[in-house]
Scaffold this motif. Structure first.
Motif, PDB file in Angstrom:
ATOM      1  N   LEU A 108       0.822  -1.208   0.000  1.00  0.00           N
ATOM      2  CA  LEU A 108       0.000   0.000   0.000  1.00  0.00           C
ATOM      3  C   LEU A 108       0.858   1.262   0.000  1.00  0.00           C
ATOM      4  O   LEU A 108       0.533   2.239  -0.663  1.00  0.00           O
ATOM      5  CB  LEU A 108      -0.925   0.018   1.218  1.00  0.00           C
ATOM      6  N   ARG A 116      -3.887   4.787  -3.445  1.00  0.00           N
ATOM      7  CA  ARG A 116      -3.910   4.367  -2.037  1.00  0.00           C
ATOM      8  C   ARG A 116      -5.131   4.934  -1.324  1.00  0.00           C
ATOM      9  O   ARG A 116      -5.819   4.235  -0.594  1.00  0.00           O
ATOM     10  CB  ARG A 116      -2.633   4.815  -1.347  1.00  0.00           C
ATOM     11  N   VAL A 154      -1.198  -3.836  -5.929  1.00  0.00           N
ATOM     12  CA  VAL A 154      -1.081  -4.517  -4.636  1.00  0.00           C
ATOM     13  C   VAL A 154      -0.995  -6.025  -4.854  1.00  0.00           C
ATOM     14  O   VAL A 154      -0.141  -6.705  -4.262  1.00  0.00           O
ATOM     15  CB  VAL A 154      -2.251  -4.158  -3.698  1.00  0.00           C
TER      16      VAL A 154
END
Length: 170
Positions: A108, A116, A154
């Motif tokens: 993150l 984010r 991610v």
């Protein structure tokens, strides 16, 4: 109407947790909340009259975070060797859970600010795309794009991390 002092006493811990998820740093999260609360205090009459003062203050936190990220580029700190990473199997050891969180935290942290922020608002704060779009001042399509690209990054970071991790149970 709730007073500013009552609001801070009731919501500062939750705001700090929210800011921590945005920033990834406890001290920076505290600074972010302090700055956001200062901005909220200056306009407390307007904030307190809002339909949801908490949503209003969260938006201040998000906007302050994004403006900080634009102005201040945090340096990367190289290390001699990468940290140990979990194997991704069943978590028998509580330390594995800490490692799992660390891997997610690092993934993150490496995202661009908007990606984010969208992922945090969606998965941590429970906002839907329309709320996120209003908070960030963009379209719902842009929110979906940020979310898609952020989630893909991610996932890629997590899969790379687990591929590189030695299997301690073998």
């Amino acid at each position: 109407m709730v007073t500013f002092d009552e609001y801070v006493a009731a919501r500062s811990l939750a705001l700090t947790r929210f800011a921590y998820v945005l920033t990834g740093d406890a001290h920076l999260a505290e600074d972010l909340v302090q700055s956001a609360l200062l901005k909220a205090f200056r306009h407390w009459g307007k904030v307190a009259r809002a339909d949801s003062p908490d949503a209003y203050v969260r938006r201040i936190v998000v906007n302050t975070h994004l403006s900080w990220r634009r102005r201040l580029r945090l340096p990367e700190w190289p290390v001699a060797a990468p940290p140990d990473t979990p194997t991704g199997g069943l978590l028998d050891d509580p330390a594995d859970l800490v490692g799992e969180r660390d891997v997610l935290h690092r993934a993150l942290t490496d995202l661009p600010p908007r990606q984010r922020t969208v992922l945090v608002l969606r998965h941590y704060a429970g906002y839907d795309d329309a709320d996120i779009a209003r908070t960030l001042g963009c379209t719902e399509a842009a929110v979906r794009g940020y979310a898609s690209k952020g989630a893909a990054r991610v996932r890629a970071a997590l899969s790379i991390s687990y591929q590189e991790a030695p299997d301690a149970r073998a």
